[in-house]
Motif scaffolding. Structure first.
Motif, short mmCIF file in Angstrom:
data_model
loop_
_atom_site.label_atom_id
_atom_site.label_comp_id
_atom_site.label_asym_id
_atom_site.label_seq_id
_atom_site.Cartn_x
_atom_site.Cartn_y
_atom_site.Cartn_z
N VAL A 60 0.86 -1.19 0.00
CA VAL A 60 0.00 0.00 0.00
C VAL A 60 0.90 1.23 0.00
O VAL A 60 1.73 1.41 0.90
N SER A 61 0.72 2.06 -1.02
CA SER A 61 1.51 3.28 -1.15
C SER A 61 0.58 4.45 -1.48
O SER A 61 -0.62 4.27 -1.68
N ALA A 62 1.15 5.66 -1.53
CA ALA A 62 0.34 6.86 -1.74
C ALA A 62 -0.14 6.96 -3.19
O ALA A 62 0.55 6.55 -4.12
N ILE A 107 -4.85 5.87 -1.95
CA ILE A 107 -3.89 4.78 -1.83
C ILE A 107 -3.84 3.97 -3.12
O ILE A 107 -4.82 3.88 -3.86
N HIS A 108 -2.68 3.37 -3.35
CA HIS A 108 -2.49 2.41 -4.43
C HIS A 108 -2.24 1.06 -3.78
O HIS A 108 -1.29 0.89 -3.01
N ILE A 109 -3.10 0.08 -4.07
CA ILE A 109 -2.98 -1.28 -3.54
C ILE A 109 -2.42 -2.14 -4.66
O ILE A 109 -3.03 -2.27 -5.72
N HIS A 110 -1.25 -2.74 -4.42
CA HIS A 110 -0.67 -3.65 -5.41
C HIS A 110 -0.57 -5.04 -4.82
O HIS A 110 -0.04 -5.23 -3.71
N ILE A 111 -1.07 -6.04 -5.58
CA ILE A 111 -1.13 -7.42 -5.12
C ILE A 111 -0.14 -8.24 -5.96
O ILE A 111 -0.12 -8.14 -7.18
N LEU A 131 -4.11 -7.22 3.11
CA LEU A 131 -4.55 -5.82 3.00
C LEU A 131 -5.12 -5.33 4.32
O LEU A 131 -4.82 -4.21 4.77
N ILE A 132 -5.96 -6.14 4.95
CA ILE A 132 -6.54 -5.74 6.24
C ILE A 132 -5.45 -5.55 7.28
O ILE A 132 -5.51 -4.64 8.11
N ARG A 133 -4.41 -6.38 7.24
CA ARG A 133 -3.29 -6.22 8.17
C ARG A 133 -2.62 -4.87 7.97
O ARG A 133 -2.28 -4.18 8.95
N VAL A 134 -2.41 -4.46 6.71
CA VAL A 134 -1.78 -3.17 6.44
C VAL A 134 -2.70 -2.03 6.86
O VAL A 134 -2.27 -1.08 7.54
#
Length: 389
Positions: A60-62, A107-111, A131-134
């Protein structure tokens, strides 16, 4: 909410966070679905799963304020949506739902997963858990409170997926991702605060022994589980397959006892029992390729079954070490003739979900957190390559 959102926004502009969680193989899947497990709690609905070191990572980044962007290795392009108008449909609906739940945007979510796409190894649930952990860690840092515990992460991930699947989702994929290890799960949805009992079947030495006595393979064909699971549940509710499902549940309970006792031949026998029942009540789970591979496993005195809901995806086998050695050769030969088919280079993973990196804008990183269950050791006989996925 606005101040919390701003605080999280400030944190994510300063830091990039990544968490990972393991995928899994299983026996007794479908019994973790509430519609089956709740009315028949007296039968002790049981699932056994083995977390694999094919881990799924979420970074997870900006991103631009007011928007959430999701990208995933193995999926072309990206999906971007404004806050308040997140699409809650596959393939990324659950991740947008998690962002909405935590009230975050920008946010940018990358998997990125080490398992093949749509391989029936629970990778999408592992991604949601990570993701929930982050997001939970970001909320903790923004508020100064505590991060969600493992049980909270598990319940939130399950309820998000179950809601978006119209009540036909189970909990075992998320459970393996949260806790890791080799576990027996008893499902008791009448206890909503803790609808499961977990028994850890193997410690570190036990997992290392298991690694020498199991194989995991990808059939070369992708799968989608929701429609398949729904049909099985409907047949169960109609009563047409219920007795057979109860027999399969007994076989899985016996399988758990054999794993716990490290009786690999007996474990193979009970997995063959479950698979024998499944051939009759879940024929949609088998495609010609996986059926032939399972037949080969049984001919080698191993037990084998499809992972998850099958219908393509992956399969796995267990048996005495010498039987697995014979099967490895047979499966390698057969998989060589299947486009995309491959043995998967993996072992049982004692680690559940964990934050792996926290990196600030200057490139400095915190060390990874410790996780429950310990690490893993690869068997020397695992001479298979992990292909690019």
């Amino acid at each position: 909410m606005i101040s919390a959102r701003r605080a999280i926004r400030g944190l994510i502009e300063e830091r990039t966070l990544r968490a990972s969680a393991p995928c899994r193989i299983d026996a007794g899947g479908t019994w973790d679905i509430k519609a089956m497990a709740l009315p028949f709690e007296a039968a002790e609905p049981t699932t056994v799963n083995i977390a694999l070191d094919l881990r799924t990572s979420v970074t997870v980044s900006a991103h631009r304020e007011g928007l959430v962007k999701i990208t995933s290795r193995g999926f072309e392009g990206e999906v971007e949506a404004p806050s308040g108008r997140f699409p809650l449909r596959p393939p990324f609906g659950a991740y947008f739902a998690a962002a909405a739940h935590f009230g975050v945007d920008g946010i940018h979510i990358h998997i990125d997963s080490a398992s093949p796409v749509k391989s029936a190894l629970g990778g999408s649930s592992a991604a949601l858990v990570a993701l929930i952990r982050v997001l939970g860690e970001l909320a903790r840092r923004a508020s100064g409170g505590g991060a969600p515990g493992r049980q909270e992460i598990l319940l939130l991930a399950y309820h998000l997926e179950d809601a978006l699947q119209g009540g036909c989702g189970g909990m075992q994929d998320q459970a393996a991702a949260v806790f890791g290890g080799v576990s027996e799960w008893r499902w008791a949805y009448s206890r909503p605060a803790r609808p499961f009992t977990r028994k850890r079947l193997l410690d570190g030495p036990g997992r290392r022994a298991l690694n020498r006595r199991m194989l995991v393979a990808f059939s070369g064909q992708e799968h989608v589980s929701v429609a398949t699971n729904r049909k099985w549940v409907e047949d169960f509710l109609e009563g047409t397959t219920r007795d057979a499902w109860l027999e399969a549940n007994r076989a899985v309970s016996d399988f758990a006892r054999a794993i716990e006792g490290r009786d690999w031949a007996e474990a193979a026998r009970h997995l063959r029992r479950e698979m024998g029942v499944r051939r009759g009540i879940t024929p949609e789970a088998l495609i010609p390729e996986t059926e032939a591979l399972i037949d080969e496993a049984e001919a080698c005195a191993c037990g084998a079954r499809f992972a998850g809901a099958g219908a393509g995806g992956s399969l796995w086998a267990i048996g005495p070490e010498e039987a697995i050695d014979r099967l490895r050769i047979a499966w390698r030969v057969r998989l060589a003739g299947i486009p995309g088919g491959q043995l998967l280079d993996c072992v049982a993973d004692g680690r559940g979900v964990r934050i792996e990196t926290v990196r600030d804008k200057d490139g400095r990183g915190d060390s990874a957190e410790r996780s429950d269950g310990g690490g893993q050791v690869r068997p020397s006989s695992a001479i298979v390559s992990r292909k690019t996925r």
